[in-house]
Design a protein around this motif. Structure first.
Motif, mmCIF file in Angstrom:
data_model
loop_
_atom_site.group_PDB
_atom_site.id
_atom_site.type_symbol
_atom_site.label_atom_id
_atom_site.label_comp_id
_atom_site.label_asym_id
_atom_site.label_seq_id
_atom_site.Cartn_x
_atom_site.Cartn_y
_atom_site.Cartn_z
ATOM 1 N N ARG A 114 -3.727 8.900 -3.864
ATOM 2 C CA ARG A 114 -4.519 7.961 -4.650
ATOM 3 C C ARG A 114 -5.532 7.172 -3.825
ATOM 4 O O ARG A 114 -6.145 6.223 -4.322
ATOM 5 N N GLY A 115 -5.711 7.544 -2.582
ATOM 6 C CA GLY A 115 -6.728 6.862 -1.797
ATOM 7 C C GLY A 115 -6.251 6.531 -0.399
ATOM 8 O O GLY A 115 -5.166 6.923 0.023
ATOM 9 N N SER A 116 -7.075 5.781 0.315
ATOM 10 C CA SER A 116 -6.788 5.438 1.697
ATOM 11 C C SER A 116 -6.463 3.955 1.817
ATOM 12 O O SER A 116 -6.827 3.144 0.965
ATOM 13 N N GLN A 117 -5.785 3.601 2.889
ATOM 14 C CA GLN A 117 -5.403 2.217 3.113
ATOM 15 C C GLN A 117 -5.639 1.859 4.566
ATOM 16 O O GLN A 117 -5.137 2.524 5.472
ATOM 17 N N TRP A 118 -6.414 0.823 4.781
ATOM 18 C CA TRP A 118 -6.729 0.334 6.116
ATOM 19 C C TRP A 118 -5.836 -0.866 6.372
ATOM 20 O O TRP A 118 -5.837 -1.828 5.616
ATOM 21 N N VAL A 119 -5.027 -0.849 7.419
ATOM 22 C CA VAL A 119 -4.023 -1.879 7.667
ATOM 23 C C VAL A 119 -4.387 -2.660 8.921
ATOM 24 O O VAL A 119 -4.433 -2.095 10.018
ATOM 25 N N ALA A 120 -4.636 -3.971 8.766
ATOM 26 C CA ALA A 120 -4.942 -4.835 9.901
ATOM 27 C C ALA A 120 -3.907 -5.939 10.069
ATOM 28 O O ALA A 120 -3.878 -6.585 11.115
ATOM 29 N N ASP A 121 -3.069 -6.167 9.056
ATOM 30 C CA ASP A 121 -2.042 -7.194 9.146
ATOM 31 C C ASP A 121 -1.109 -6.893 10.319
ATOM 32 O O ASP A 121 -0.549 -5.791 10.424
ATOM 33 N N LEU A 122 -0.934 -7.885 11.209
ATOM 34 C CA LEU A 122 -0.198 -7.649 12.450
ATOM 35 C C LEU A 122 1.252 -7.250 12.197
ATOM 36 O O LEU A 122 1.799 -6.393 12.903
ATOM 37 N N ASP A 123 1.886 -7.855 11.190
ATOM 38 C CA ASP A 123 3.279 -7.515 10.901
ATOM 39 C C ASP A 123 3.393 -6.069 10.415
ATOM 40 O O ASP A 123 4.316 -5.340 10.816
ATOM 41 N N GLU A 124 2.465 -5.637 9.567
ATOM 42 C CA GLU A 124 2.506 -4.272 9.053
ATOM 43 C C GLU A 124 2.197 -3.258 10.149
ATOM 44 O O GLU A 124 2.831 -2.200 10.230
ATOM 45 N N VAL A 125 1.222 -3.567 10.988
ATOM 46 C CA VAL A 125 0.890 -2.662 12.093
ATOM 47 C C VAL A 125 2.077 -2.553 13.052
ATOM 48 O O VAL A 125 2.409 -1.463 13.532
ATOM 49 N N SER A 126 2.745 -3.685 13.308
ATOM 50 C CA SER A 126 3.918 -3.669 14.181
ATOM 51 C C SER A 126 5.024 -2.787 13.608
ATOM 52 O O SER A 126 5.667 -2.021 14.333
ATOM 53 N N ALA A 127 5.241 -2.888 12.299
ATOM 54 C CA ALA A 127 6.277 -2.063 11.673
ATOM 55 C C ALA A 127 5.961 -0.581 11.805
ATOM 56 O O ALA A 127 6.855 0.249 12.073
ATOM 57 N N MET A 128 4.681 -0.219 11.658
ATOM 58 C CA MET A 128 4.296 1.179 11.777
ATOM 59 C C MET A 128 4.374 1.647 13.231
ATOM 60 O O MET A 128 4.711 2.801 13.505
ATOM 61 N N ALA A 129 4.092 0.752 14.172
ATOM 62 C CA ALA A 129 4.218 1.109 15.586
ATOM 63 C C ALA A 129 5.680 1.382 15.939
ATOM 64 O O ALA A 129 5.993 2.305 16.703
ATOM 65 N N ARG A 130 6.601 0.590 15.362
ATOM 66 C CA ARG A 130 8.027 0.832 15.600
ATOM 67 C C ARG A 130 8.453 2.155 14.973
ATOM 68 O O ARG A 130 9.276 2.893 15.534
ATOM 69 N N LYS A 131 7.902 2.453 13.821
ATOM 70 C CA LYS A 131 8.202 3.734 13.174
ATOM 71 C C LYS A 131 7.726 4.890 14.048
ATOM 72 O O LYS A 131 8.429 5.894 14.212
ATOM 73 N N TYR A 132 6.522 4.745 14.642
ATOM 74 C CA TYR A 132 5.998 5.811 15.483
ATOM 75 C C TYR A 132 6.857 5.987 16.736
ATOM 76 O O TYR A 132 7.113 7.116 17.172
ATOM 77 N N ALA A 133 7.316 4.858 17.300
ATOM 78 C CA ALA A 133 8.187 4.941 18.469
ATOM 79 C C ALA A 133 9.471 5.695 18.136
ATOM 80 O O ALA A 133 9.968 6.489 18.944
ATOM 81 N N MET A 134 10.011 5.466 16.943
ATOM 82 C CA MET A 134 11.218 6.174 16.534
ATOM 83 C C MET A 134 10.933 7.662 16.356
ATOM 84 O O MET A 134 11.735 8.519 16.754
ATOM 85 N N LEU A 135 9.786 7.997 15.778
ATOM 86 C CA LEU A 135 9.414 9.398 15.617
ATOM 87 C C LEU A 135 9.306 10.102 16.970
ATOM 88 O O LEU A 135 9.727 11.256 17.106
ATOM 89 N N ARG A 136 8.778 9.426 17.963
ATOM 90 C CA ARG A 136 8.662 10.043 19.297
ATOM 91 C C ARG A 136 10.040 10.363 19.874
ATOM 92 O O ARG A 136 10.215 11.377 20.551
#
Length: 275
Positions: free
Chosen positions: A233-255
């Motif tokens: 349904r479209g794209s989402q640009w995320v700049a909120d620091l808390d949301e970016v941090s959560a996604m960074a933790r998710k990426y670390a887990m994926l690695r």
């Protein structure tokens, strides 16, 4: 920031007119392109490209320019009133501007291979699957745009990049066996690039932190940490620091859940040997 239908890429002649207005305002304020770029923490080439109508002026930058140049909202209003053509959503346009200048980029994908790693034939095959279908002219523009973005990997100082891909994407025969084989060989070559890490998340793993779908993390030249996602349904640009941090933790887990880079190149070698 919510996901919604966004404005489209702007008309070229109107971009040139807005660029000329920016140039006039800059000169009236007594700034060179380099001085203005330093105040905005962007490259001098960014200012030059906008003034020449080669790069769109995005809303966040227009607001900063209005403040610095004391143009009382003129540039922001100009961006809002630019006529539209159907090409790229504005969020995607903003992402591509930051992607060109990123110093680090981390990308997880689970349906197709990341655009920065696609061959031209694979990109065309993927984009040809779109429903409703693109016409030939639009398809050619989008393929060229996707391949052109790969220039960042060939910069004098390319970004440090990490890619994690769910293994099933390697087995899809999008475009046929020939295109798949070429794409696998290209991935194997990419895996040897300095500063580029390529890992696959195996189908056999009982854990998968990426079930919510693909996403991209990037760090800009001025060390902002941002994220970008795309969906049906479209794209989402995320700049909120808390949301970016959560996604960074998710990426670390994926690695941690993915194969090592060495095991991932071994998988590619086995798949290429099976061709």
């Amino acid at each position: 920031m919510s996901t919604r239908k966004m404005p489209r890429k702007k008309n070229f002649s109107s971009m040139k007119m807005l660029g000329a207005q920016l140039q006039a305002a800059r000169k009236a304020a007594g700034y060179t392109q380099r001085e203005l770029a330093e105040l905005l923490l962007v490259d001098e080439e960014t200012i030059a490209s906008i003034e020449q109508g080669r790069r769109p002026l995005l809303p966040d930058l227009a607001a900063l320019l209005d403040e610095i140049l004391d143009t009382k909202g003129m540039l922001s209003a100009g961006v809002a009133k630019l006529p539209e053509i159907d090409q790229f959503p504005m969020y995607a346009e903003q992402y591509m501007v930051h992607e060109r200048e990123a110093v680090t980029l981390s990308w997880y994908d689970n349906a197709v291979l990341p655009g920065l790693l696609q061959t031209e034939a694979y990109a065309r095959a993927v984009l040809s699957e779109r429903v409703p279908a693109f016409d030939e002219d639009d398809l050619a523009v989008r393929v060229a745009g996707r391949i052109g973005r790969q220039d960042i990997l060939h910069r004098k100082y390319p970004p440090t990049t990490s890619f994690i891909v769910w293994e099933p994407a390697l087995h899809l025969r999008i475009g046929g066996d020939g295109i798949r084989h070429e794409q696998l060989r290209h991935l194997r070559e990419c895996a040897e690039r300095p500063g580029l890490s390529l890992q696959f998340l195996p189908t056999r793993t009982p854990a998968n932190a990426g079930l919510d779908g693909p996403f991209i993390l990037l760090e800009t030249a001025d060390h902002q940490h941002l994220a970008y996602t795309e969906g049906q349904r479209g794209s989402q640009w995320v700049a909120d620091l808390d949301e970016v941090s959560a996604m960074a933790r998710k990426y670390a887990m994926l690695r941690s859940q993915a194969m090592t880079p060495g095991d991932s190149t071994g998988l590619l070698d086995r798949l290429l040997g099976d061709q």
